[in-house]
Design a protein around this motif. Structure first.
Motif, PDB file in Angstrom:
ATOM      1  N   ALA A 169      39.199  43.373  36.997  1.00 57.69           N
ATOM      2  CA  ALA A 169      38.965  44.791  36.696  1.00 57.69           C
ATOM      3  C   ALA A 169      38.636  44.975  35.216  1.00 57.69           C
ATOM      4  O   ALA A 169      37.731  45.743  34.864  1.00 57.69           O
ATOM      5  CB  ALA A 169      40.188  45.618  37.084  1.00 57.69           C
ATOM      6  N   GLU A 170      39.346  44.260  34.368  1.00 54.37           N
ATOM      7  CA  GLU A 170      39.061  44.281  32.931  1.00 54.37           C
ATOM      8  C   GLU A 170      37.630  43.799  32.668  1.00 54.37           C
ATOM      9  O   GLU A 170      36.887  44.392  31.885  1.00 54.37           O
ATOM     10  CB  GLU A 170      40.080  43.387  32.223  1.00 54.37           C
ATOM     11  CG  GLU A 170      40.001  43.389  30.727  1.00 54.37           C
ATOM     12  CD  GLU A 170      41.059  42.460  30.123  1.00 54.37           C
ATOM     13  OE1 GLU A 170      41.503  42.775  29.015  1.00 54.37           O
ATOM     14  OE2 GLU A 170      41.426  41.438  30.739  1.00 54.37           O
ATOM     15  N   GLY A 171      37.244  42.722  33.347  1.00 51.51           N
ATOM     16  CA  GLY A 171      35.891  42.188  33.194  1.00 51.51           C
ATOM     17  C   GLY A 171      34.830  43.133  33.715  1.00 51.51           C
ATOM     18  O   GLY A 171      33.784  43.329  33.078  1.00 51.51           O
ATOM     19  N   ILE A 172      35.077  43.741  34.863  1.00 56.96           N
ATOM     20  CA  ILE A 172      34.111  44.682  35.436  1.00 56.96           C
ATOM     21  C   ILE A 172      33.919  45.862  34.499  1.00 56.96           C
ATOM     22  O   ILE A 172      32.792  46.311  34.258  1.00 56.96           O
ATOM     23  CB  ILE A 172      34.566  45.141  36.840  1.00 56.96           C
ATOM     24  CG1 ILE A 172      34.462  43.977  37.820  1.00 56.96           C
ATOM     25  CG2 ILE A 172      33.736  46.331  37.320  1.00 56.96           C
ATOM     26  CD1 ILE A 172      35.174  44.210  39.151  1.00 56.96           C
ATOM     27  N   ASP A 173      35.018  46.349  33.926  1.00 57.21           N
ATOM     28  CA  ASP A 173      34.928  47.462  32.976  1.00 57.21           C
ATOM     29  C   ASP A 173      34.051  47.080  31.779  1.00 57.21           C
ATOM     30  O   ASP A 173      33.187  47.859  31.357  1.00 57.21           O
ATOM     31  CB  ASP A 173      36.339  47.854  32.519  1.00 57.21           C
ATOM     32  CG  ASP A 173      36.344  49.112  31.681  1.00 57.21           C
ATOM     33  OD1 ASP A 173      35.700  50.110  32.075  1.00 57.21           O
ATOM     34  OD2 ASP A 173      37.000  49.096  30.616  1.00 57.21           O
ATOM     35  N   SER A 174      34.247  45.888  31.242  1.00 58.40           N
ATOM     36  CA  SER A 174      33.415  45.412  30.126  1.00 58.40           C
ATOM     37  C   SER A 174      31.971  45.225  30.560  1.00 58.40           C
ATOM     38  O   SER A 174      31.031  45.560  29.834  1.00 58.40           O
ATOM     39  CB  SER A 174      33.942  44.080  29.583  1.00 58.40           C
ATOM     40  OG  SER A 174      35.189  44.243  29.002  1.00 58.40           O
ATOM     41  N   TYR A 175      31.764  44.675  31.752  1.00 59.76           N
ATOM     42  CA  TYR A 175      30.416  44.410  32.253  1.00 59.76           C
ATOM     43  C   TYR A 175      29.638  45.709  32.428  1.00 59.76           C
ATOM     44  O   TYR A 175      28.439  45.773  32.133  1.00 59.76           O
ATOM     45  CB  TYR A 175      30.476  43.648  33.577  1.00 59.76           C
ATOM     46  CG  TYR A 175      29.117  43.310  34.109  1.00 59.76           C
ATOM     47  CD1 TYR A 175      28.409  42.222  33.603  1.00 59.76           C
ATOM     48  CD2 TYR A 175      28.517  44.081  35.098  1.00 59.76           C
ATOM     49  CE1 TYR A 175      27.148  41.906  34.069  1.00 59.76           C
ATOM     50  CE2 TYR A 175      27.250  43.778  35.566  1.00 59.76           C
ATOM     51  CZ  TYR A 175      26.563  42.691  35.056  1.00 59.76           C
ATOM     52  OH  TYR A 175      25.308  42.387  35.505  1.00 59.76           O
TER      53      TYR A 175
END
Length: 181
Positions: A158-164
């Motif tokens: 979820a953290e990665g998706i937010d950054s992506y």
């Protein structure tokens, strides 16, 4: 002992507080004969091949099972058990009858695209807009219920998706590419 009637009832009441079941959940290490592939026969509703899991009990699994089983039996005998009954592993693994298996693996997390499928954000190396969440991220079954770790991976993804979503790019530099440059 009979399995019905007054004697059975007396013995059941007596034994109810005097019996113990013990087991160990085993670790299953990666093995070249255990893998995922596309099934040549079975297809989904769109004609695409389904995922096939090829898995069986290895010699290491049997040795670990025997070792732990012997330790459990020793502990139970030391506790005063009058009867210790050990179950045996079947010749081959089967999901039926269902039991508490945690079949995991197939989409390994790593820092290097040459030996892993996703980075530590669970983002695929080769399809940067795809994030994978679940037990498939493990290289093998660690021998314990994976729910907590799957949850941690979900938060990381979820953290990665937010950054992506802010900057459509691969979020982690591939160690293979980094050392080559």
């Amino acid at each position: 002992m009979k399995n019905w009637g007054a004697e059975f009832k007396r013995e059941s009441i007596k034994s109810f507080t005097q019996s113990l079941t013990s087991h160990a959940q085993m670790i299953t290490l990666p093995h070249k004969n255990n893998y995922l592939s596309l099934d040549p026969t079975y297809k989904d509703d769109y004609g695409r091949p389904l995922l096939r899991v090829t898995y069986d009990i290895t010699d290491h699994d049997r040795a670990a099972y025997d070792f732990i089983g012997e330790r459990i039996a020793e502990i139970m005998e030391e506790m005063g058990a009058t009867e210790v009954v050990r179950s045996e592993l079947p010749e081959h693994f089967d999901i039926y009858p269902p039991h508490n298996d945690h079949i995991v693996g197939g989409v390994i997390v790593g820092a290097d695209s040459s030996n892993s499928v996703v980075n530590n954000y669970c983002q695929m190396w080769e399809e940067e807009n795809v994030f994978v969440i679940g037990g498939s991220l493990f290289p093998h079954n660690g021998g314990y219920n994976p729910t907590g770790t799957v949850g941690a991976f979900a938060y990381r993804a979820a953290e990665g998706i937010d950054s992506y979503l802010d900057d459509n790019r691969i979020l982690v530099e591939d160690a293979t590419t980094a050392t080559a440059n």
